[in-house]
Design a protein around this motif. Sequence first.
Motif, PDB file in Angstrom:
ATOM      1  N   THR A  28       4.125   6.595  -3.026  1.00 34.51           N
ATOM      2  CA  THR A  28       4.684   7.625  -2.146  1.00 34.51           C
ATOM      3  C   THR A  28       5.939   7.150  -1.431  1.00 34.51           C
ATOM      4  OG1 THR A  28       3.319   6.933  -0.254  1.00 34.51           O
ATOM      5  CG2 THR A  28       2.384   8.563  -1.774  1.00 34.51           C
ATOM      6  N   ARG A  29       6.326   5.912  -1.630  1.00 34.72           N
ATOM      7  CA  ARG A  29       7.515   5.379  -0.967  1.00 34.72           C
ATOM      8  C   ARG A  29       8.766   5.704  -1.785  1.00 34.72           C
ATOM      9  NH1 ARG A  29       6.221   1.522   3.072  1.00 34.72           N
ATOM     10  NH2 ARG A  29       3.967   1.134   3.172  1.00 34.72           N
ATOM     11  N   GLU A  41       0.835  -1.198   0.000  1.00 31.36           N
ATOM     12  CA  GLU A  41       0.000   0.000   0.000  1.00 31.36           C
ATOM     13  C   GLU A  41       0.874   1.254   0.000  1.00 31.36           C
ATOM     14  OE1 GLU A  41      -2.743  -0.092   3.191  1.00 31.36           O
ATOM     15  OE2 GLU A  41      -3.856  -1.838   2.455  1.00 31.36           O
ATOM     16  N   GLY A  42       0.453   2.252  -0.767  1.00 27.29           N
ATOM     17  CA  GLY A  42       1.170   3.516  -0.812  1.00 27.29           C
ATOM     18  C   GLY A  42       2.489   3.458  -1.544  1.00 27.29           C
TER      19      GLY A  42
END
Length: 322
Positions: free
Chosen positions: A212-213, A208-209
């Motif tokens: 943005t990592r 998840e995400g």
Amino acid sequence: MHILVVNDDGPPSQLSSPFVHSLVVALQNVGHVVSVVLPHTQRSWIGKAHMVGQTIKPTYFRPGTLHQDDGTTHSRPLPAGSDQKEEWVLVDGTPASCVQIGLYHFFKDRGPIDLVVSGPNFGRNSTAVFSLSSGTLGGALEAAICRRKAIALSFAFFSMETPKKPDSAKDPEIVAAATRLSTRLIQHLYDNWGKDVDVYSVNVPLVEGVETRKIMWTNMLQNYWSDGSCFKEVEDEDGNAEEEEEKIREGESGDKVEETNVTRHTHKHFKWAPRFTDVYKSVEAAGPGNDGWAIKKHYSSVTPLKANFMHADAVTQGELKL
């Protein structure tokens, strides 16, 4: 940009090749011309092999609905003037063979191929143990020695290590996010191609995400199998009349044959059973900065590679005298 997509997992399948259709659609949606040549079946762990002596035969795949296994395979290509536009080529060969056939034998009407993307692989291709046998890396390396820019793309999932967590490898939203990130990353690497780089090995974690990592420049972790075989012995389940007749001829049944002091082999069957825990342990023992470490941290990794076997750090100049 004209992109050739190959892989080692075969045509779209929720069981064995769940990502390639998503990537092709995403690349097309941002304006790229995408041509596709895939193995007609699973070809993982085959590296950069070619099947010597085999006549490779193509079939033609017409993709269906995204995330559904409703594409169809045909023995002959669509005729000229057909309404249906999308058609991929499947071959009974290896990922490296897909590259050769895609570069030189199809798609001439679409113009030169600018970039070869091999993948997305169903699982990671990080560290030397995985990468040296990877068909995904093999396809990219074949493209590189054909003087094409090449990216090996792999989607790393974690459900095998953490079975109590949901299977992110099949979560449509997580896969879509990894695909969007990969599409942006492919464009960035192509536009900013490093000097002397032949292949970029990219691993995107299915978490998840992910968009943005961090995306980390990494080297490839040098690791090794530990002691012991990557094969396990299994029961001989494939006996047949011819084998039984051969046993009789060779004295394996019937009258007792006088034995001499000679080593005799025990007939066995074997199945490939790699010890993935070796890889995970090597990552835990290594410091930061390598591709295995980045994936463990749920970062995306980008590893620049040359398409050769680099010299080891040893005395390799001048005459070798015995």
